[in-house]
Design a protein around this motif. Structure first.
Motif, PDB file in Angstrom:
ATOM      1  N   ALA A 191       0.826  -1.214   0.000  1.00 29.75           N
ATOM      2  CA  ALA A 191       0.000   0.000   0.000  1.00 29.75           C
ATOM      3  C   ALA A 191       0.858   1.261   0.000  1.00 29.75           C
ATOM      4  O   ALA A 191       0.469   2.282  -0.552  1.00 29.75           O
ATOM      5  CB  ALA A 191      -0.938  -0.001   1.205  1.00 29.75           C
ATOM      6  N   MET A 192       2.049   1.176   0.627  1.00 28.43           N
ATOM      7  CA  MET A 192       2.837   2.400   0.779  1.00 28.43           C
ATOM      8  C   MET A 192       3.867   2.594  -0.328  1.00 28.43           C
ATOM      9  O   MET A 192       4.483   3.651  -0.419  1.00 28.43           O
ATOM     10  CB  MET A 192       3.536   2.396   2.134  1.00 28.43           C
ATOM     11  CG  MET A 192       4.660   1.389   2.191  1.00 28.43           C
ATOM     12  SD  MET A 192       5.587   1.486   3.706  1.00 28.43           S
ATOM     13  CE  MET A 192       6.227   3.126   3.567  1.00 28.43           C
ATOM     14  N   LEU A 193       4.072   1.575  -1.179  1.00 26.26           N
ATOM     15  CA  LEU A 193       5.156   1.646  -2.158  1.00 26.26           C
ATOM     16  C   LEU A 193       5.180   2.918  -3.017  1.00 26.26           C
ATOM     17  O   LEU A 193       6.236   3.531  -3.164  1.00 26.26           O
ATOM     18  CB  LEU A 193       5.157   0.398  -3.051  1.00 26.26           C
ATOM     19  CG  LEU A 193       5.818  -0.835  -2.433  1.00 26.26           C
ATOM     20  CD1 LEU A 193       5.796  -1.992  -3.413  1.00 26.26           C
ATOM     21  CD2 LEU A 193       7.252  -0.547  -2.022  1.00 26.26           C
ATOM     22  N   PRO A 194       4.030   3.342  -3.581  1.00 16.73           N
ATOM     23  CA  PRO A 194       4.099   4.563  -4.409  1.00 16.73           C
ATOM     24  C   PRO A 194       4.551   5.772  -3.599  1.00 16.73           C
ATOM     25  O   PRO A 194       5.364   6.572  -4.062  1.00 16.73           O
ATOM     26  CB  PRO A 194       2.667   4.756  -4.900  1.00 16.73           C
ATOM     27  CG  PRO A 194       1.989   3.466  -4.691  1.00 16.73           C
ATOM     28  CD  PRO A 194       2.679   2.776  -3.563  1.00 16.73           C
ATOM     29  N   LYS A 195       4.041   5.878  -2.367  1.00 11.07           N
ATOM     30  CA  LYS A 195       4.439   6.999  -1.508  1.00 11.07           C
ATOM     31  C   LYS A 195       5.913   6.895  -1.164  1.00 11.07           C
ATOM     32  O   LYS A 195       6.623   7.892  -1.104  1.00 11.07           O
ATOM     33  CB  LYS A 195       3.596   6.996  -0.235  1.00 11.07           C
ATOM     34  CG  LYS A 195       2.247   7.626  -0.405  1.00 11.07           C
ATOM     35  CD  LYS A 195       1.666   7.990   0.953  1.00 11.07           C
ATOM     36  CE  LYS A 195       0.190   8.248   0.861  1.00 11.07           C
ATOM     37  NZ  LYS A 195      -0.609   7.171   1.475  1.00 11.07           N
ATOM     38  N   LEU A 196       6.376   5.673  -0.944  1.00 14.93           N
ATOM     39  CA  LEU A 196       7.782   5.450  -0.615  1.00 14.93           C
ATOM     40  C   LEU A 196       8.678   5.928  -1.750  1.00 14.93           C
ATOM     41  O   LEU A 196       9.709   6.570  -1.525  1.00 14.93           O
ATOM     42  CB  LEU A 196       8.005   3.965  -0.341  1.00 14.93           C
ATOM     43  CG  LEU A 196       9.423   3.561   0.055  1.00 14.93           C
ATOM     44  CD1 LEU A 196       9.773   4.157   1.402  1.00 14.93           C
ATOM     45  CD2 LEU A 196       9.579   2.055   0.101  1.00 14.93           C
ATOM     46  N   ILE A 260       9.665   5.485 -13.339  1.00 12.38           N
ATOM     47  CA  ILE A 260       9.563   4.163 -12.700  1.00 12.38           C
ATOM     48  C   ILE A 260       8.277   4.077 -11.880  1.00 12.38           C
ATOM     49  O   ILE A 260       7.557   3.080 -11.923  1.00 12.38           O
ATOM     50  CB  ILE A 260      10.797   3.905 -11.798  1.00 12.38           C
ATOM     51  CG1 ILE A 260      12.051   3.793 -12.651  1.00 12.38           C
ATOM     52  CG2 ILE A 260      10.610   2.646 -10.971  1.00 12.38           C
ATOM     53  CD1 ILE A 260      13.339   3.821 -11.842  1.00 12.38           C
ATOM     54  N   ASN A 261       7.982   5.158 -11.171  1.00 16.46           N
ATOM     55  CA  ASN A 261       6.779   5.197 -10.347  1.00 16.46           C
ATOM     56  C   ASN A 261       5.531   4.946 -11.180  1.00 16.46           C
ATOM     57  O   ASN A 261       4.640   4.189 -10.807  1.00 16.46           O
ATOM     58  CB  ASN A 261       6.674   6.567  -9.664  1.00 16.46           C
ATOM     59  CG  ASN A 261       6.241   6.436  -8.220  1.00 16.46           C
ATOM     60  OD1 ASN A 261       5.964   5.346  -7.756  1.00 16.46           O
ATOM     61  ND2 ASN A 261       6.173   7.548  -7.523  1.00 16.46           N
ATOM     62  N   LYS A 262       5.486   5.598 -12.321  1.00 17.81           N
ATOM     63  CA  LYS A 262       4.321   5.477 -13.190  1.00 17.81           C
ATOM     64  C   LYS A 262       4.215   4.056 -13.743  1.00 17.81           C
ATOM     65  O   LYS A 262       3.137   3.497 -13.834  1.00 17.81           O
ATOM     66  CB  LYS A 262       4.456   6.469 -14.345  1.00 17.81           C
ATOM     67  CG  LYS A 262       3.157   7.183 -14.659  1.00 17.81           C
ATOM     68  CD  LYS A 262       3.407   8.214 -15.725  1.00 17.81           C
ATOM     69  CE  LYS A 262       2.199   9.100 -15.916  1.00 17.81           C
ATOM     70  NZ  LYS A 262       2.539  10.277 -16.697  1.00 17.81           N
ATOM     71  N   LYS A 263       5.382   3.484 -14.119  1.00 15.23           N
ATOM     72  CA  LYS A 263       5.389   2.143 -14.717  1.00 15.23           C
ATOM     73  C   LYS A 263       5.043   1.077 -13.674  1.00 15.23           C
ATOM     74  O   LYS A 263       4.322   0.135 -13.958  1.00 15.23           O
ATOM     75  CB  LYS A 263       6.779   1.836 -15.304  1.00 15.23           C
ATOM     76  CG  LYS A 263       7.036   2.503 -16.628  1.00 15.23           C
ATOM     77  CD  LYS A 263       6.280   1.829 -17.759  1.00 15.23           C
ATOM     78  CE  LYS A 263       5.846   2.917 -18.715  1.00 15.23           C
ATOM     79  NZ  LYS A 263       4.905   2.634 -19.722  1.00 15.23           N
ATOM     80  N   LEU A 264       5.586   1.233 -12.467  1.00 18.01           N
ATOM     81  CA  LEU A 264       5.421   0.187 -11.456  1.00 18.01           C
ATOM     82  C   LEU A 264       4.053   0.223 -10.786  1.00 18.01           C
ATOM     83  O   LEU A 264       3.530  -0.802 -10.397  1.00 18.01           O
ATOM     84  CB  LEU A 264       6.506   0.311 -10.376  1.00 18.01           C
ATOM     85  CG  LEU A 264       7.906  -0.163 -10.716  1.00 18.01           C
ATOM     86  CD1 LEU A 264       8.800  -0.040  -9.502  1.00 18.01           C
ATOM     87  CD2 LEU A 264       7.890  -1.618 -11.192  1.00 18.01           C
ATOM     88  N   PHE A 265       3.504   1.422 -10.646  1.00 17.71           N
ATOM     89  CA  PHE A 265       2.259   1.534  -9.877  1.00 17.71           C
ATOM     90  C   PHE A 265       1.151   2.189 -10.688  1.00 17.71           C
ATOM     91  O   PHE A 265       0.709   3.292 -10.367  1.00 17.71           O
ATOM     92  CB  PHE A 265       2.502   2.321  -8.583  1.00 17.71           C
ATOM     93  CG  PHE A 265       3.721   1.864  -7.836  1.00 17.71           C
ATOM     94  CD1 PHE A 265       3.775   0.586  -7.301  1.00 17.71           C
ATOM     95  CD2 PHE A 265       4.811   2.700  -7.678  1.00 17.71           C
ATOM     96  CE1 PHE A 265       4.904   0.148  -6.632  1.00 17.71           C
ATOM     97  CE2 PHE A 265       5.939   2.278  -7.007  1.00 17.71           C
ATOM     98  CZ  PHE A 265       5.988   1.000  -6.478  1.00 17.71           C
ATOM     99  N   PRO A 266       0.690   1.496 -11.714  1.00 13.16           N
ATOM    100  CA  PRO A 266      -0.359   2.091 -12.542  1.00 13.16           C
ATOM    101  C   PRO A 266      -1.668   2.253 -11.761  1.00 13.16           C
ATOM    102  O   PRO A 266      -2.531   3.029 -12.154  1.00 13.16           O
ATOM    103  CB  PRO A 266      -0.525   1.086 -13.686  1.00 13.16           C
ATOM    104  CG  PRO A 266      -0.031  -0.209 -13.136  1.00 13.16           C
ATOM    105  CD  PRO A 266       1.055   0.150 -12.164  1.00 13.16           C
ATOM    106  N   TRP A 267      -1.756   1.551 -10.633  1.00 10.29           N
ATOM    107  CA  TRP A 267      -3.006   1.584  -9.869  1.00 10.29           C
ATOM    108  C   TRP A 267      -3.108   2.795  -8.956  1.00 10.29           C
ATOM    109  O   TRP A 267      -4.164   3.115  -8.453  1.00 10.29           O
ATOM    110  CB  TRP A 267      -3.141   0.315  -9.026  1.00 10.29           C
ATOM    111  CG  TRP A 267      -1.906   0.023  -8.215  1.00 10.29           C
ATOM    112  CD1 TRP A 267      -0.851  -0.753  -8.582  1.00 10.29           C
ATOM    113  CD2 TRP A 267      -1.591   0.521  -6.911  1.00 10.29           C
ATOM    114  NE1 TRP A 267       0.091  -0.773  -7.585  1.00 10.29           N
ATOM    115  CE2 TRP A 267      -0.332  -0.001  -6.563  1.00 10.29           C
ATOM    116  CE3 TRP A 267      -2.270   1.345  -6.004  1.00 10.29           C
ATOM    117  CZ2 TRP A 267       0.271   0.279  -5.348  1.00 10.29           C
ATOM    118  CZ3 TRP A 267      -1.662   1.627  -4.796  1.00 10.29           C
ATOM    119  CH2 TRP A 267      -0.406   1.094  -4.485  1.00 10.29           C
ATOM    120  N   ALA A 268      -1.979   3.483  -8.720  1.00  9.14           N
ATOM    121  CA  ALA A 268      -1.969   4.556  -7.720  1.00  9.14           C
ATOM    122  C   ALA A 268      -2.866   5.713  -8.152  1.00  9.14           C
ATOM    123  O   ALA A 268      -2.883   6.086  -9.315  1.00  9.14           O
ATOM    124  CB  ALA A 268      -0.550   5.043  -7.497  1.00  9.14           C
TER     125      ALA A 268
END
Lengths: 272, 264
Positions: A191-196, A260-268
């Motif tokens: 749950a925290m990965l995008p914020k991290l 990377i953030n955009k690619k890894l967490f498309p759900w955010a």
């Protein structure tokens, strides 16, 4: 009629926090850069300011490409990038688990957060003399400055990221059969990965700042040192080049993080 | 033979699933203590739909959280299926008012979350999630993430996710409280259909009298400060048929009675 239309147009451009057409936005962006460049050209080319203090843009650009075509300068860039990444990596390796721990367990919070909060207010630059006593003036010393500058900040921010996860999300996972360890590994961490990632991106900026601090004081290579050396020879062009190179490196790394953030967490939600 | 099956069915439905005796909950605050629940006793039979109705601050959500095992009672006994509740468990599924979808998982992965924790094989998981996706009408959104769904759809996923775990009871804490009127209505109908199909025991928390009357067989009406049960109301009155109100007079009488209870 025309006048009225124009008036209405102005109003739409100055609505509080409302979006404006992209075209206008980019006009604003380019106007700011052009204005800055114009002032620079005006001050330097018309010799309103002495060349020694403010070189012309053309001279800086020339010096920039000259620097980039010399292998020694790439060496300086390389050693600086190495220091930043080592300090940053060390801070992440220790700071992220501690931050998650502090954001998860109140007892860990009581041990970790107040201390970090306290040390955070001590300026990392002030540690440099102490670090030189402890670790000499080798690589360890520079990496340590970057580490101290970013670590405590990182712990606090990661703890906050962890804390922001809605409690109901944790309750829901309990009622779905998760035990404490599973709540941490399968809910809190994902749950925290995008914020991290966003936090790491910010801390990376801090790490660059502390790199320059470390290299300005005690180094015989690196980008900060090259700026320092240029100052001794009144070589303002090179100072400019050094600052611009550091800025560009920061920008490139920042964009990488965003990508990377955009690619890894498309759900955010919200996006980056 | 048929009679025997019928008798067994009746027996099963008469079985007490949830039994709460003299439940009290006291919270310690900075200036003393706060009595959230005082001597609450209630029961829910197997396959029954029971609502707990009351104003905000009456402790109705506290009862639910204690039932789920997320909070501990100060005193009293809370039993589900004859066992004292000691902590949260997959046997007691819960749907919250806030959207609790795991945003990094697709709708299908959300529904399979509990099954995966149990270590169920992927093929089996898919069979179950297919079934519940269909039950809540979200087959087309199986691979969507939470941010692409509306509020009503998110709650449908939450219901499917709880039911996929095959819980003994389903606890619902004002699940439709954040939805707009139309969505709320269709969700109530959907929930009723699901309940009839799945025969789950449901405890439903609400402050909406119409909602409680539309959904439940029995209603516990509560008052606040301290949280106490005022009255148990039989709501299995055939007031509705196919989602339409058919007995307006009886409906108004019961509603007026509940309003007067809450006013007092």
């Amino acid at each position: 009629m025309e006048l009225q239309k124009g008036k209405r147009h102005q109003w739409t451009l100055f609505k509080i926090r409302e979006d404006i057409p992209k075209k206008w936005y980019f006009t604003g962006v380019s106007a700011a850069f052009i204005l800055l460049l114009l002032i620079w050209i005006l001050l330097s080319n018309l010799k309103l300011v002495d060349e020694v203090f403010l070189p012309t843009p053309a001279a800086v650009v020339g010096s920039f490409f000259a620097a980039l075509s010399s292998p020694e300068y790439w060496g300086e860039i390389g050693i600086s990038v190495y220091r930043v990444f080592m300090g940053f990596l060390l801070a992440c390796l220790l700071g992220i688990p501690l931050g998650i721990l502090a954001g998860t367990f109140k007892l860990a919070e009581s041990v970790i957060l107040p201390v970090s909060e306290f040390i955070r207010y001590m300026p990392a630059a002030a540690f440099i003399p102490l670090i030189m006593v402890w670790a000499g003036i080798g690589e360890t010393a520079k990496i340590l400055v970057i580490f101290i500058g970013s670590f405590f900040q990182l712990v606090l921010m990661v703890a906050d990221d962890t804390n922001r996860i809605h409690k109901d999300l944790l309750y829901a996972s309990y009622t779905l059969g998760a035990n404490r360890w599973q709540v941490i590994s399968k809910v809190i961490i994902p749950a925290m990965l995008p914020k991290l990632m966003t936090t790491m991106r910010l801390i990376m900026g801090w790490a660059w700042t502390y790199l320059v601090v470390a290299e300005l004081v005690a180094a015989n290579n690196g980008l900060g040192y090259s700026i320092m050396k240029a100052q001794r020879f009144m070589d303002t062009e090179s100072i400019f080049v050094g600052i611009i190179v550091i800025g560009l490196l920061g920008l490139i790394i920042d964009r990488c993080f965003a990508y990377i953030n955009k690619k890894l967490f498309p759900w955010a939600e919200g996006g980056n | 033979m048929l009679n025997a099956i019928k008798a067994e069915k009746n027996l099963r439905q008469e079985k007490i699933e949830i039994n709460i005796q003299n439940l009290s909950k006291v919270y310690k605050t900075n200036n003393g203590s706060f009595q959230a629940l005082e001597n609450v006793s209630l029961y829910v039979k197997n396959e029954e739909f029971v609502s707990i109705l009351g104003p905000s601050g009456c402790g109705k959500s506290t009862i639910l959280r204690i039932l789920a095992g997320l909070e501990e009672p100060t005193s009293g006994s809370v039993q589900v299926s004859g066992e004292e509740v000691k902590g949260p468990s997959a046997k007691r599924g819960m749907v919250f008012q806030s959207y609790t979808l795991f945003p990094w998982l697709t709708v299908r992965e959300n529904i399979e979350f509990g099954l995966k924790l149990k270590g169920m094989k992927q093929k089996e998981r898919k069979e179950i999630s297919d079934r519940y996706l269909e039950l809540v009408g979200l087959e087309r959104f199986a691979d969507s993430y939470g941010k692409e769904l509306s509020g009503g759809m998110k709650q449908r996923v939450a219901i499917a996710r709880s039911l996929a775990n095959n819980p003994e009871v389903l606890l619902m804490d004002e699940p439709f409280g954040a939805l707009d009127a139309q969505t709320k209505q269709s969700m109530q109908q959907l929930l009723l259909d699901i309940w009839k199909k799945e025969k789950t025991t449901i405890v439903f928390i609400t402050h909406d009298i119409d909602e409680a009357l539309f959904l439940s067989q029995r209603i516990y009406v509560m008052e606040a400060r301290p949280g106490r049960i005022l009255e148990e109301i039989d709501a299995d009155l055939q007031l509705f048929q196919d989602g339409e109100l058919v007995d307006v007079e009886k409906f108004m009488n019961v509603k007026k009675h509940i309003i007067s209870l809450l006013k007092h």
